[in-house]
Design an enzyme around this catalytic site. Structure first.
Site: not given
Lengths: 474, 249
Positions: B142, B155
């Site tokens: 990501s 995250y």
């Protein structure tokens, strides 16, 4: 990705990344020389050994795809088994499987002998040529290599070496058998008398596919010339390519052996062919051979070609082996690699040629080389040639949409009773294989008799499901 | 076996209910004769999804938080598929900083689900692919891992760890015939991000799948989706932290 480096004492085994001529797909195998064959076959029964994943012979690595590699398995590099023994009186030559056709031609030409059948590169080994039952630009006249094989010695996994004659079903399975019936350890080829290493070439430009097919058909029917081939421009932006019926302008070439008188003055008619002086380097980037550049080159070639010309003397390497001018030429596609799609379709299925051209043009695929040849009747259970036409297309392997367009093309080919050449294949739909090769089951039965323990396997064989009772794991 | 365009015939999806993972799977596995395994914690959901796929799909129970089972999970995948041509890693839990503050254990959950559990499984799969002599591992990382930000640092950190592991793994496998492709999407509108506000340069599972397919065909080892993120993240890495901290991202 070819033979191991030569040296005084090559290492007995090593893990090496291997691929075909198109440099895709890639896999890693343990590579051994011919002296390692027995040990490899013996180890195949040991579940933990690489040989259990499959053993396959490899020649020059000139198949375009993954026919001569085995992921996690053992590859036997046969290129050192390259003896050549000519019998100039009888016109036969005994060769080792690793002898390159280039060296065979070099040995026999000065004696006035030639190979009746040779593919478009002389860098293939005899073993590879038999395993793919190669053909040239003279298939209707002279057949495939199988028609000129007097004998093949085949080492099967049981340890025996079988001496195969034409007519033996094991030979019918080995011809085009992709190395999956055994390891070829020798062969005897029948030769043709030649007066020179030259050809006389007729050339004619054709405005579209229909004209190309008509010109080739007429020449074959009337017996004009022995070799017939057409180069097609599938990138042209002129009236030809992509629009309407019969797209794609072309250049048709018809050739025959040149008699001594026709050889240009002062040259030795049977002189050895020169070796290429250029080798493409390994560091060429991808994208050099772009659509636009090749379209420009095609247009230049078209303009440069005379509308019609007869009887021009061309040396063998210029006519038969034009791509051998630069060694390792497929490196020009860069690290992303290339693939070639070659189909054969029967007479009456010319619409498949048209629909294929329409599909690649509609998909804007950069077909950087397209070649069309007539074919005669074939032989060998898994041999590629069938009477009709063969169209070969070169493309960069990473082109957008390539997989989907060629899947559709393959469906058309299968539906028309045609097939794709496994020597070139690197992405065929496995579900179409039985329709394309109706003798597949008969071939499998013979193969299972020659290799009952399923020692032999290649990435191509696993990918296409060529083998019975063998899942893709060890 | 993979073909010359990079497609595979067999694949394992770690995170078998992931929208992105499923889209990538459909793009990379050949529609003709392909077979896949969906490895998921919610096997019921995975089975429902498997029934809708255009190719044969088996479901294997896989929990990133149970590393003792991972050897057996890999063995089950091999039993189903034989050689594994492609592994797609799309497992993940997403919680932003506000949610982590409310439930602190979420930080650890993400560290395991997004990184540690994946590592445990991938190590075994990679070892198997080395013995196979071929394979492709697609890791969905990501942009959040490129420069970890206050708004979702737990995250982002788990993705940063996964990204580093995947790159190192790719380098370690360079001579083993196994390719690793790290895909870095921005915000993807999917089941995982349902209810969240999309950020600029958001994308979709299908766009990620198309970009991944292209990258795999070209042999690329990292992919940004959309491509502009390569430059956006470069700029963000060059920004002084004091400036970055104040940006409303």
């Amino acid at each position: 990705m070819t033979a191991p480096p030569a040296g005084p004492t090559p290492p007995p085994t090593r893990r090496q990344e291997l691929s075909g001529w198109g440099h895709r797909p890639v896999s890693v195998a343990t590579v051994v020389g011919p002296e390692g064959l027995d040990a490899a076959i013996h180890a195949a029964g040991d579940a933990g050994s690489p040989a259990a994943r499959g053993v396959i012979a490899r020649g020059s690595g000139r198949s375009y795809g993954d026919a001569a590699q085995r992921a996690g398995g053992v590859v036997v590099d046969m290129t050192s088994a390259d003896r050549i023994l000519l019998d100039p009186a009888a016109g036969v030559v005994d060769v080792g499987p690793g002898a390159q056709l280039a060296d065979v031609v070099g040995s026999i030409l000065p004696h006035g002998w030639g190979l009746a059948v040779t593919p478009g590169t002389r860098r293939v080994t005899v073993g590879g040529a038999i395993a793919n039952d190669v053909h040239g630009k003279n298939h209707p006249a002279d057949g495939s290599l199988g028609s000129w094989l007097d004998r093949v010695d085949l080492r099967v996994p049981s340890g025996e070496t079988l001496r195969l004659d034409p007519g033996d079903e094991a030979l019918a399975a080995t011809l085009g058998g992709l190395g999956l019936t055994g390891v070829i350890t020798g062969a005897r080829l029948r030769l043709r008398r030649v007066e020179s290493g030259w050809m006389l070439v007729d050339t004619v430009r054709t405005p579209d596919l229909d004209a190309t097919l008509a010109a080739l058909d007429e020449a074959v029917r009337t017996g004009r010339g022995r070799h017939h081939v057409a180069w097609l421009d599938l990138l042209g932006s002129g009236r030809g390519a992509g629009r309407g019926r019969g797209a794609a302008r072309g250049v048709v070439t018809i050739a025959d052996d040149a008699p001594v008188e026709a050889v240009p003055h002062g040259l030795d008619p049977l002189a050895r062919l020169p070796e290429p002086r250029l080798t493409a380097p390994t560091w060429l980037p991808s994208g050099l051979l772009g659509r636009r550049r090749i379209a420009v080159a095609n247009a230049a070639k078209w303009r440069r070609t005379p509308r019609e010309e007869r009887g021009r003397p061309v040396r063998l390497d210029g006519f038969t082996y034009p791509l051998d001018i630069v060694d390792e030429w497929s490196r020009a596609y860069g690290p992303r690699g290339m693939l070639q799609h070659q189909m054969a379709v029967p007479p009456g299925a010319e619409h498949v040629l048209r629909s294929t051209i329409a599909r690649v043009v509609a998909g804007r695929l950069p077909v950087l080389l397209a070649v069309l040849k007539p074919l005669g009747d074939g032989r060998g259970l898994m041999s590629f040639p069938i009477r009709g036409w063969t169209l070969a297309m070169d493309l960069p392997a990473a082109a957008d949409g390539l997989a989907e367009v060629l899947d559709d093309v393959d469906a058309d080919v299968a539906a028309a009773g045609g097939r794709v050449y496994l020597a070139k294949d690197a992405r065929l739909r496995p579900d179409l294989l039985p329709a394309m090769y109706p003798q597949l089951d008969a071939w499998r039965a013979i193969r299972d008799r020659l290799d009952p323990d399923h020692v032999l396997a290649s990435d191509l064989a696993v990918r296409l499901g060529l083998l019975t009772n063998r899942n893709s794991g060890a | 076996m993979r073909d010359a365009t990079g497609r595979g015939q067999t694949a394992v999806l770690l995170g078998g209910t992931s929208d992105i993972g499923l889209a990538v799977l459909r793009a990379i596995v050949s529609a003709h004769g392909g077979r896949v395994v969906l490895a998921a914690r919610d096997t019921e959901r995975a089975s429902t999804i498997a029934a809708t796929l255009p190719l044969p799909a088996e479901v294997v129970a896989w929990d990133a938080a149970r590393p003792d089972d991972h050897e057996a999970v890999v063995a089950q995948c091999v039993e189903q598929l034989g050689d594994i041509d492609v592994v797609v890693v799309a497992a993940g839990v997403l919680a932003d900083t506000g949610e982590v503050r409310a439930e602190p254990e979420l930080a650890h959950t993400m560290a395991v689900a997004n990184y540690a559990g994946v590592v445990s499984t991938l190590e075994r799969l990679a070892g198997m692919m080395r013995r196979q002599g071929h394979g492709l591992i697609v890791v969905l990382s990501s942009v959040a891992g490129e420069r970890v930000r206050a708004s979702n640092y737990a995250y982002g950190a788990s993705k940063a760890a996964l990204d580093g592991y995947a790159q190192g793994l790719g380098d370690a496998l360079i001579d083993d015939g196994v390719d690793v492709c790290v895909v870095r999407p921005g915000f993807v509108t999917s089941k995982m991000t349902e209810g969240r506000e999309a950020t600029p340069l958001s994308t979709t599972p299908d766009a990620v799948a198309v970009a991944t397919r292209r990258a795999v065909a070209k042999g690329r080892r990292t992919v940004w989706v959309p491509g502009a993120f390569r430059w956006v993240m470069l700029a963000m890495r060059l920004l002084p932290r004091a400036v970055l901290r104040r940006l409303p991202i």
